[in-house]
Design an enzyme around this catalytic site. Structure first.
Site, mmCIF file in Angstrom:
data_model
loop_
_atom_site.group_PDB
_atom_site.id
_atom_site.type_symbol
_atom_site.label_atom_id
_atom_site.label_comp_id
_atom_site.label_asym_id
_atom_site.label_seq_id
_atom_site.Cartn_x
_atom_site.Cartn_y
_atom_site.Cartn_z
ATOM 1 C CG LEU A 244 -18.712 -5.568 -6.173
ATOM 2 C CD1 LEU A 244 -20.100 -5.580 -6.777
ATOM 3 C CD2 LEU A 244 -18.062 -4.203 -6.365
ATOM 4 C CB SER A 245 -15.396 -10.151 -4.132
ATOM 5 O OG SER A 245 -14.571 -9.003 -4.134
ATOM 6 C CB THR B 253 -18.154 -1.321 -2.812
ATOM 7 O OG1 THR B 253 -17.594 -0.664 -1.677
ATOM 8 C CG2 THR B 253 -19.378 -0.563 -3.286
ATOM 9 C CB ALA B 254 -15.667 -4.708 0.848
ATOM 10 C CE1 TYR B 255 -15.656 -13.048 0.083
ATOM 11 C CE2 TYR B 255 -16.228 -13.068 2.407
ATOM 12 C CZ TYR B 255 -15.929 -13.743 1.245
ATOM 13 O OH TYR B 255 -15.902 -15.101 1.243
ATOM 14 C CG ASN C 155 -16.119 -3.241 5.006
ATOM 15 O OD1 ASN C 155 -16.610 -2.122 4.942
ATOM 16 N ND2 ASN C 155 -14.947 -3.544 4.474
ATOM 17 C CD GLU C 156 -17.121 -8.097 4.915
ATOM 18 O OE1 GLU C 156 -16.021 -8.367 5.476
ATOM 19 O OE2 GLU C 156 -17.234 -7.212 4.053
ATOM 20 C CG ASP D 159 -10.465 0.847 1.215
ATOM 21 O OD1 ASP D 159 -10.391 2.077 1.375
ATOM 22 O OD2 ASP D 159 -10.905 0.322 0.178
ATOM 23 N N GLY D 160 -8.013 -1.084 4.640
ATOM 24 C CA GLY D 160 -7.822 -1.883 5.851
ATOM 25 C C GLY D 160 -7.416 -1.031 7.036
#
Length: 257
Positions: A161-162, A157-159, A116-117, A46-47
């Protein structure tokens, strides 16, 4: 409807597995310079996909990823056989990233894009204090936390979601505003925002409680004020197999362990 294309370019992350897969694909299908190819095939995790999307933003290039990393949420399954047919039948996903503008403690300003964010994170042992404004209106006078992020549906669904933020369907015109270890207000769990709003985050007591801002992999030290909005004039294009679309992946993630 099948997609028509003439040439493929294969790029890969630096891992041994990804590089070996690239060579095998080149032996099978040939290779075209990324600037000339109709479709870029990205091999990695993904990165690496995020890096590729940033590099090709607004170029009109279609990106088809195959997983040679770990999680590979943004990637399709890896296979050598039948690749042209898979790309021809793939679903095109177009999306707009977030744009982040910052005012910094040293008097400088900066700008970055985030697929993403955008996140603010405390820089020291002291918790951050952040004022939150939405379209110019103060919504939280003071949030005491380890951090705060604005996440897109792609990044939900990345950071996000964590940090126990919500998973957003890809088609939802929403952004997730999610705190990281909120201390006050203790019960505040974040908010869902329309994707057309402008979010401004002001760092309170910045000398005592310094804060960094991160847009995907671009980090800015010691920010004072961060403005975040969706970029309407910037577009990225990613292809997904029809039996494993992003929408299906996001839906499935909500029912996973």
């Amino acid at each position: 409807m099948s997609r028509t294309f003439r040439s493929l370019s294969f790029i890969a992350s630096n891992t041994e597995e990804a590089q070996a897969s690239r060579q095998e694909l080149i032996r099978t299908y040939g290779d075209t310079d990324p600037h000339e190819a109709d479709v870029i095939v990205a091999l990695g995790g993904d990165g690496f996909m995020l890096q590729t999307l940033h590099d090709t933003m607004n170029s009109g290039k279609l990106i088809y990823g195959m997983n040679r990393g770990s999680v590979g949420f943004l990637m399709n399954d890896f296979a050598i056989e039948g690749l042209p047919e898979r790309i021809a039948d793939a679903v095109e996903n177009d999306f707009h990233p977030l744009q982040m503008g910052t005012e910094n403690a040293d008097g400088s300003t900066s700008f970055a894009l985030a697929i993403n964010e955008v996140s603010l994170l405390r820089q020291s042992y002291q918790a951050a204090k952040i004022r939150v404004l939405i379209d110019g209106q103060v919504r939280l006078e003071e949030l005491i936390c380890d951090g705060l992020m604005v996440a897109t549906p792609v990044g939900s669904t990345a950071y996000n979601l964590s940090a126990h933020g919500p998973i957003l369907p890809l088609e939802a015109p929403l952004l997730a505003l999610t705190p990281v270890s909120a201390f006050r207000p203790r019960r505040w769990r974040g908010a869902l925002l329309p994707d057309k709003v402008t979010v401004v985050l002001e760092v309170l007591e910045p000398e005592k409680r310094p804060v960094n801002a991160v847009a995907d992999h671009s980090e800015v030290k010691s920010v004072l004020r961060v403005e975040i909005r969706q970029s309407e004039d910037t577009t990225a294009h990613i292809l997904s197999d029809p039996d494993r679309s992003w929408s299906d992946r996001i839906l499935a993630e909500q029912f996973s362990d």
